[in-house]
Write a protein that holds these residues in place. Sequence first.
Motif, PDB file in Angstrom:
ATOM      1  N   GLY A 148       0.772  -1.243   0.000  1.00  0.00           N
ATOM      2  CA  GLY A 148       0.000   0.000   0.000  1.00  0.00           C
ATOM      3  C   GLY A 148       0.796   1.280   0.000  1.00  0.00           C
ATOM      4  N   THR A 149       2.030   1.271  -0.496  1.00  0.00           N
ATOM      5  CA  THR A 149       2.788   2.532  -0.514  1.00  0.00           C
ATOM      6  C   THR A 149       2.192   3.524  -1.496  1.00  0.00           C
ATOM      7  OG1 THR A 149       4.366   1.742  -2.172  1.00  0.00           O
ATOM      8  CG2 THR A 149       4.933   1.384   0.161  1.00  0.00           C
ATOM      9  N   ASN A 150       1.604   3.045  -2.587  1.00  0.00           N
ATOM     10  CA  ASN A 150       0.924   3.963  -3.511  1.00  0.00           C
ATOM     11  C   ASN A 150      -0.360   4.496  -2.875  1.00  0.00           C
ATOM     12  OD1 ASN A 150       2.121   4.260  -6.387  1.00  0.00           O
ATOM     13  ND2 ASN A 150       2.487   2.138  -5.841  1.00  0.00           N
TER      14      ASN A 150
ATOM     15  N   ILE B  95      -1.675   2.036 -11.974  1.00  0.00           N
ATOM     16  CA  ILE B  95      -0.264   2.411 -11.974  1.00  0.00           C
ATOM     17  C   ILE B  95       0.534   1.162 -12.321  1.00  0.00           C
ATOM     18  CG2 ILE B  95      -0.155   2.109  -9.434  1.00  0.00           C
ATOM     19  CD1 ILE B  95       2.038   4.653 -11.222  1.00  0.00           C
TER      20      ILE B  95
ATOM     21  N   GLU C 182       6.280   6.414  -9.239  1.00  0.00           N
ATOM     22  CA  GLU C 182       4.909   5.999  -8.905  1.00  0.00           C
ATOM     23  C   GLU C 182       4.231   6.934  -7.910  1.00  0.00           C
ATOM     24  OE1 GLU C 182       4.530   1.844  -7.957  1.00  0.00           O
ATOM     25  OE2 GLU C 182       6.332   1.399  -9.072  1.00  0.00           O
TER      26      GLU C 182
HETATM   27  C1  GRF Z   1       3.817  -1.103  -7.232  1.00  0.00           C
HETATM   28  O1  GRF Z   1       5.139  -1.325  -7.667  1.00  0.00           O
HETATM   29  C2  GRF Z   1       2.946  -0.856  -8.432  1.00  0.00           C
HETATM   30  O2  GRF Z   1       3.596  -0.235  -9.502  1.00  0.00           O
HETATM   31  C3  GRF Z   1       2.573  -2.237  -8.836  1.00  0.00           C
HETATM   32  O3  GRF Z   1       2.407  -2.961  -7.631  1.00  0.00           O
HETATM   33  C4  GRF Z   1       3.201  -2.349  -6.618  1.00  0.00           C
HETATM   34  C5  GRF Z   1       2.300  -2.022  -5.477  1.00  0.00           C
HETATM   35  O4  GRF Z   1       3.029  -1.567  -4.412  1.00  0.00           O
HETATM   36  N1  GRF Z   1       1.333  -2.213  -9.608  1.00  0.00           N
HETATM   37  P1  GRF Z   1       2.243  -0.912  -3.163  1.00  0.00           P
HETATM   38  O5  GRF Z   1       1.235  -1.930  -2.689  1.00  0.00           O
HETATM   39  O6  GRF Z   1       1.575   0.344  -3.650  1.00  0.00           O
HETATM   40  O7  GRF Z   1       3.337  -0.631  -2.165  1.00  0.00           O
END
Ligand code: GRF
Length: 208
Positions: A12-14, A109, A181
């Motif tokens: 969930g970093t995004n 993304i 991202e």
């Molecule tokens: C990210 O690298 C995104 O580009 C890909 O999955 C990963 C998700 O990471 N689709 P997070 O869960 O947002 O940390």
Amino acid sequence: MLNIVVCVSGGGTNLQAIIDGVNNGLIHNTRIQAVISNNPGAYALERAKNAGIEAICMSPKTFESRDAFNDAFTERMIALNPDLIVLAGFLVQIPTRMIAAFPNRIINIHPSLIPSFCGVGYYGLKVHEAALDRGVKLTGATVHFVDDGTDTGPIILQKAVEVMENDTPQVLQKRVMEQAEWIILPKAIDLIAAGNVCVKEGKVVISK
Ligand code: GRF
């Protein structure tokens, strides 16, 4: 107000970048209505709860069939009726009926410069492994609308990131997250919230 539902499967970093963007004013006029994950153990669900956002888990494993999951997932999303669905590391195929119900209202993304290193089988670290195997000097991330293909919808934003000597897939993944991202996904949502994004003849037009 742009109401969004964010779909997640992992850390969930995004999602956190979106939460932070809404809270610090980088993303204007936007409300995260709910977070949905297919993975009950996803730390992204904890991030949602910590931010006071409804955290919903819908796992295909708890349904008698994939069709039953797809129907329940689609019905739930229709009931939530967000203006925009954001796929932030969501590893479940979006049901055709959901794509039809939300035309050009689902964004994703992807951790490469589409059309490189994308499509079926290209997700997570596999994307960065392929970039390193090919020896590209630049990679990056892409935000695109979701259509009924895999990573094939109209491209909204991209940001390039340098590949360094001796990069491992993990080191490269982190750089792409930090330098691309977590910047272009919030930016894309802010542009959509401002009504500055439209699709003409299959291409995205952004009015500043
Ligand atoms: C990210 O690298 C995104 O580009 C890909 O999955 C990963 C998700 O990471 N689709 P997070 O869960 O947002 O940390």
